[in-house]
Design a protein around this motif. Sequence first.
Motif, PDB file in Angstrom:
ATOM      1  N   ARG A 191       0.826  -1.210   0.000  1.00  0.00           N
ATOM      2  CA  ARG A 191       0.000   0.000   0.000  1.00  0.00           C
ATOM      3  C   ARG A 191       0.861   1.260   0.000  1.00  0.00           C
ATOM      4  N   GLN A 192       1.881   1.295   0.857  1.00  0.00           N
ATOM      5  CA  GLN A 192       2.691   2.499   0.966  1.00  0.00           C
ATOM      6  C   GLN A 192       3.518   2.763  -0.286  1.00  0.00           C
ATOM      7  N   LEU A 193       3.984   1.704  -0.951  1.00  0.00           N
ATOM      8  CA  LEU A 193       4.717   1.909  -2.201  1.00  0.00           C
ATOM      9  C   LEU A 193       3.800   2.469  -3.282  1.00  0.00           C
ATOM     10  N   LEU A 194       2.560   2.010  -3.325  1.00  0.00           N
ATOM     11  CA  LEU A 194       1.618   2.527  -4.313  1.00  0.00           C
ATOM     12  C   LEU A 194       1.239   3.980  -4.017  1.00  0.00           C
ATOM     13  N   VAL A 195       1.093   4.286  -2.734  1.00  0.00           N
ATOM     14  CA  VAL A 195       0.587   5.605  -2.348  1.00  0.00           C
ATOM     15  C   VAL A 195       1.708   6.639  -2.254  1.00  0.00           C
ATOM     16  N   TYR A 196       2.792   6.292  -1.530  1.00  0.00           N
ATOM     17  CA  TYR A 196       3.844   7.258  -1.245  1.00  0.00           C
ATOM     18  C   TYR A 196       5.097   7.051  -2.088  1.00  0.00           C
ATOM     19  N   GLY A 197       5.199   5.908  -2.747  1.00  0.00           N
ATOM     20  CA  GLY A 197       6.415   5.608  -3.489  1.00  0.00           C
ATOM     21  C   GLY A 197       7.557   5.163  -2.610  1.00  0.00           C
ATOM     22  N   ARG A 198       7.300   4.943  -1.333  1.00  0.00           N
ATOM     23  CA  ARG A 198       8.321   4.497  -0.388  1.00  0.00           C
ATOM     24  C   ARG A 198       7.639   3.853   0.816  1.00  0.00           C
ATOM     25  N   ARG A 199       8.394   3.133   1.600  1.00  0.00           N
ATOM     26  CA  ARG A 199       7.832   2.596   2.832  1.00  0.00           C
ATOM     27  C   ARG A 199       8.042   3.616   3.947  1.00  0.00           C
ATOM     28  N   VAL A 200       6.940   4.030   4.565  1.00  0.00           N
ATOM     29  CA  VAL A 200       7.002   5.054   5.609  1.00  0.00           C
ATOM     30  C   VAL A 200       7.413   4.401   6.922  1.00  0.00           C
ATOM     31  N   PRO A 201       8.476   4.882   7.570  1.00  0.00           N
ATOM     32  CA  PRO A 201       8.884   4.312   8.861  1.00  0.00           C
ATOM     33  C   PRO A 201       7.778   4.470   9.900  1.00  0.00           C
ATOM     34  N   LEU A 202       7.661   3.491  10.777  1.00  0.00           N
ATOM     35  CA  LEU A 202       6.625   3.539  11.806  1.00  0.00           C
ATOM     36  C   LEU A 202       6.766   4.777  12.680  1.00  0.00           C
ATOM     37  N   ALA A 203       8.002   5.148  12.995  1.00  0.00           N
ATOM     38  CA  ALA A 203       8.230   6.327  13.836  1.00  0.00           C
ATOM     39  C   ALA A 203       7.666   7.585  13.189  1.00  0.00           C
ATOM     40  N   GLU A 204       7.800   7.686  11.869  1.00  0.00           N
ATOM     41  CA  GLU A 204       7.260   8.848  11.159  1.00  0.00           C
ATOM     42  C   GLU A 204       5.739   8.872  11.226  1.00  0.00           C
ATOM     43  N   MET A 205       5.103   7.711  11.048  1.00  0.00           N
ATOM     44  CA  MET A 205       3.648   7.655  11.103  1.00  0.00           C
ATOM     45  C   MET A 205       3.139   7.987  12.503  1.00  0.00           C
ATOM     46  N   LEU A 206       3.800   7.473  13.540  1.00  0.00           N
ATOM     47  CA  LEU A 206       3.393   7.775  14.906  1.00  0.00           C
ATOM     48  C   LEU A 206       3.568   9.255  15.214  1.00  0.00           C
ATOM     49  N   ALA A 207       4.620   9.868  14.662  1.00  0.00           N
ATOM     50  CA  ALA A 207       4.836  11.306  14.869  1.00  0.00           C
ATOM     51  C   ALA A 207       3.721  12.116  14.221  1.00  0.00           C
ATOM     52  N   ARG A 208       3.242  11.673  13.061  1.00  0.00           N
ATOM     53  CA  ARG A 208       2.136  12.369  12.397  1.00  0.00           C
ATOM     54  C   ARG A 208       0.861  12.268  13.228  1.00  0.00           C
ATOM     55  N   VAL A 209       0.664  11.131  13.882  1.00  0.00           N
ATOM     56  CA  VAL A 209      -0.499  10.985  14.760  1.00  0.00           C
ATOM     57  C   VAL A 209      -0.365  11.904  15.969  1.00  0.00           C
ATOM     58  N   ASP A 210       0.818  11.934  16.583  1.00  0.00           N
ATOM     59  CA  ASP A 210       1.041  12.771  17.761  1.00  0.00           C
ATOM     60  C   ASP A 210       0.845  14.255  17.454  1.00  0.00           C
ATOM     61  N   ALA A 211       1.040  14.644  16.196  1.00  0.00           N
ATOM     62  CA  ALA A 211       0.945  16.061  15.822  1.00  0.00           C
ATOM     63  C   ALA A 211      -0.497  16.553  15.727  1.00  0.00           C
ATOM     64  N   VAL A 212      -1.468  15.656  15.760  1.00  0.00           N
ATOM     65  CA  VAL A 212      -2.880  16.046  15.644  1.00  0.00           C
ATOM     66  C   VAL A 212      -3.342  16.685  16.951  1.00  0.00           C
ATOM     67  N   THR A 213      -3.939  17.853  16.860  1.00  0.00           N
ATOM     68  CA  THR A 213      -4.442  18.590  18.020  1.00  0.00           C
ATOM     69  C   THR A 213      -5.964  18.716  17.947  1.00  0.00           C
ATOM     70  N   PRO A 214      -6.628  19.062  19.061  1.00  0.00           N
ATOM     71  CA  PRO A 214      -8.073  19.295  19.007  1.00  0.00           C
ATOM     72  C   PRO A 214      -8.457  20.349  17.970  1.00  0.00           C
ATOM     73  N   ALA A 215      -7.651  21.381  17.833  1.00  0.00           N
ATOM     74  CA  ALA A 215      -7.941  22.414  16.828  1.00  0.00           C
ATOM     75  C   ALA A 215      -7.866  21.831  15.421  1.00  0.00           C
ATOM     76  N   LYS A 216      -6.915  20.933  15.190  1.00  0.00           N
ATOM     77  CA  LYS A 216      -6.792  20.306  13.876  1.00  0.00           C
ATOM     78  C   LYS A 216      -7.974  19.391  13.607  1.00  0.00           C
ATOM     79  N   VAL A 217      -8.430  18.685  14.624  1.00  0.00           N
ATOM     80  CA  VAL A 217      -9.608  17.823  14.469  1.00  0.00           C
ATOM     81  C   VAL A 217     -10.812  18.646  14.028  1.00  0.00           C
ATOM     82  N   GLN A 218     -11.030  19.790  14.678  1.00  0.00           N
ATOM     83  CA  GLN A 218     -12.146  20.652  14.316  1.00  0.00           C
ATOM     84  C   GLN A 218     -11.991  21.186  12.895  1.00  0.00           C
ATOM     85  N   GLU A 219     -10.783  21.574  12.525  1.00  0.00           N
ATOM     86  CA  GLU A 219     -10.529  22.089  11.178  1.00  0.00           C
ATOM     87  C   GLU A 219     -10.832  21.035  10.113  1.00  0.00           C
ATOM     88  N   VAL A 220     -10.371  19.810  10.333  1.00  0.00           N
ATOM     89  CA  VAL A 220     -10.578  18.741   9.358  1.00  0.00           C
ATOM     90  C   VAL A 220     -12.048  18.339   9.307  1.00  0.00           C
TER      91      VAL A 220
END
Length: 256
Positions: A191-220
């Motif tokens: 899936r990641q090769l088709l979507v991103y062209g690379r394999r996304v490290p787990l640490a990077e994906m977890l960091a993207r999750v940690d970056a989500v804030t209540p304000a971002k939830v409301q915006e999205v």
Amino acid sequence: MVVAAAGGVDHDQLVKLAAKAFGGLPSGEGHPTTGQLVAASPAHFTGSEVRLRDPDMSKLHFAVAFKGASWGDADAVPLMVIQSMLGAWDKHGGAGGAASPMLAQRASANGLCDSYMAFNTNYHDAGLFGVYAVADPGGPVDDLAWSVMRDVSGLCYGAGDADVERAKTQLKASLLFAGDGPAGVAEEIGRQLLVYGRRVPLAEMLARVDAVTPAKVQEVARRFIFDQDVAIAALGDTQNLPDYTYFRRRTYWLRY
């Protein structure tokens, strides 16, 4: 196309099998790519409703969906967090009324349904986000519809810190469990090769999750839910399920 494997795999043998199975597929000039086909005839999400009424069915199945985010969309991860915030519930499960999502607590306390689950399906160029529920057609179906839309559209007006943190923790746990085994790892690689062209490290994906804030939830939520068209699909005895305009009207609140 990506052929991915994980576990005790002989790479040379895998290459030979892949060439044998897929080597004859058309490619190159004279054969349009998926992107070219989509560009020539793009799909457009349209508010719609499909009901297959069957009064003999013992249960009513219905889903309400919004146009969601593609895999490459910057808001894909916040939408995953929103899915975790809405959660899932089953009356036969062990959590009962102690489930964290407010929608689950309301469903349990009032006997609104047998089960429900929020879903968030990502595709290469779009997505589908919503809630699927199974209920007794003779029960409070209209209250169930109100509760679903109340909690979904309510995210456009704010999200609690504790709810967001709980959802982020749950999402990170599901990401970890998804890679627990060769089948999950192979699916993730493909899936990641088709979507991103690379394999996304787990640490990077977890960091993207940690970056989500209540304000971002409301915006999205305001981007994908607020005053947006919905698609309704229902199967069973649908006579007590509110019509399309009921759901569409509840994609926003009137506040004075």
